[in-house]
Design a protein around this motif. Sequence first.
Motif, mmCIF file in Angstrom:
data_model
loop_
_atom_site.group_PDB
_atom_site.id
_atom_site.type_symbol
_atom_site.label_atom_id
_atom_site.label_comp_id
_atom_site.label_asym_id
_atom_site.label_seq_id
_atom_site.Cartn_x
_atom_site.Cartn_y
_atom_site.Cartn_z
ATOM 1 N N LYS A 1 28.141 4.134 41.318
ATOM 2 C CA LYS A 1 29.370 3.696 40.666
ATOM 3 C C LYS A 1 29.106 3.076 39.300
ATOM 4 C CE LYS A 1 32.073 2.890 44.882
ATOM 5 N NZ LYS A 1 32.797 1.872 45.696
ATOM 6 N N CYS B 1 28.651 6.033 36.958
ATOM 7 C CA CYS B 1 29.829 6.913 36.904
ATOM 8 C C CYS B 1 30.999 6.261 36.170
ATOM 9 C CB CYS B 1 30.253 7.308 38.313
ATOM 10 S SG CYS B 1 29.126 8.476 39.121
ATOM 11 N N ARG B 2 31.068 4.937 36.212
ATOM 12 C CA ARG B 2 32.217 4.291 35.574
ATOM 13 C C ARG B 2 32.216 4.506 34.065
ATOM 14 N NH1 ARG B 2 31.325 -0.908 33.375
ATOM 15 N NH2 ARG B 2 29.220 -1.730 33.706
ATOM 16 N N ASP C 1 33.652 7.957 33.676
ATOM 17 C CA ASP C 1 35.075 7.850 34.003
ATOM 18 C C ASP C 1 35.857 7.280 32.819
ATOM 19 O OD1 ASP C 1 35.145 8.893 36.593
ATOM 20 O OD2 ASP C 1 34.580 6.989 37.508
ATOM 21 N N ARG D 1 38.752 9.190 30.561
ATOM 22 C CA ARG D 1 40.116 8.656 30.497
ATOM 23 C C ARG D 1 40.535 8.333 29.066
ATOM 24 N NH1 ARG D 1 43.991 7.134 33.819
ATOM 25 N NH2 ARG D 1 42.714 7.570 35.661
ATOM 26 N N ARG E 1 36.357 10.350 38.729
ATOM 27 C CA ARG E 1 37.795 10.345 38.949
ATOM 28 C C ARG E 1 38.435 11.399 38.049
ATOM 29 N NH1 ARG E 1 38.716 3.741 38.907
ATOM 30 N NH2 ARG E 1 37.409 3.303 40.739
ATOM 31 N N THR F 1 41.518 13.048 38.883
ATOM 32 C CA THR F 1 42.927 13.288 39.187
ATOM 33 C C THR F 1 43.780 13.343 37.927
ATOM 34 O OG1 THR F 1 42.683 12.170 41.318
ATOM 35 C CG2 THR F 1 44.918 12.473 40.489
ATOM 36 N N HIS F 2 43.529 12.452 36.997
ATOM 37 C CA HIS F 2 44.359 12.421 35.781
ATOM 38 C C HIS F 2 44.133 13.650 34.919
ATOM 39 C CE1 HIS F 2 41.004 11.127 33.024
ATOM 40 N NE2 HIS F 2 40.515 10.707 34.177
#
Length: 229
Positions: free
Chosen positions: A136, A139-140, A143, A147, A166, A168-169
């Motif tokens: 994590k 990966c953040r 991410d 974004r 992530r 989804t967006h």
Amino acid sequence: MALNQPSIQPSKLRSAPLPSRAIVRPQLLQRLQASAERGCLLTLIATPLGYGKSTLLAQYAASLGEPWAWYRCDASDNQPLSFLAHLSRLLRLPLPERSLSTRDEPSLWAAILTDLEQRHERFTLFFDDLHLLRAKGSCRYLDELLRYAPPHLRLMAACEGTPALRLTHLRRDDRLQRLDAQSLVLDSMEVRELATARGVALSSDNGYHLLAASEGWISGILFGLGNHD
């Protein structure tokens, strides 16, 4: 917490070597180009091992007439400091000569974001073996980049399975293109082309049986061609 200076591995920052007898797949290369042209932020090639993901990305990178950089992930990238140090070197940003610590992560990341934000032409970051980035803490950073990406940035990645990011967006905003194993299987013409490139005389019947047995999996086809030598 003070850590030893991360050991920079230059091999992680070089594109995958192109096989001398690799076939060119213009339709797939065109799909990659089309995804960038229509504004996809991330193009993800997600297949099991042996479908030619890295080769396809390397061929596409070699065709680009604009800046790009290549990052091959490995287990060491799950240490955020190592990940950021390699990203900094990839972008030719200076690293402190002193030993780094976790307290340096914000300044390293800020310098990376500033560099990407200040680019005024399209810049493509390639991530190979993205499935190996799982922690994590590392990966953040990706991410956040996905974004709040700078306008000229594009990412292309090869991955076994689904990355620990992530997305989804990106799906919601139609900024993700995903190519799966079915997209990369070879057809009969490509099997013949691959056989010719390797000096193998393949009859129509042999080509049909080889394609059927391998289901278009390129590594399986190469194994089969080796048995015809």
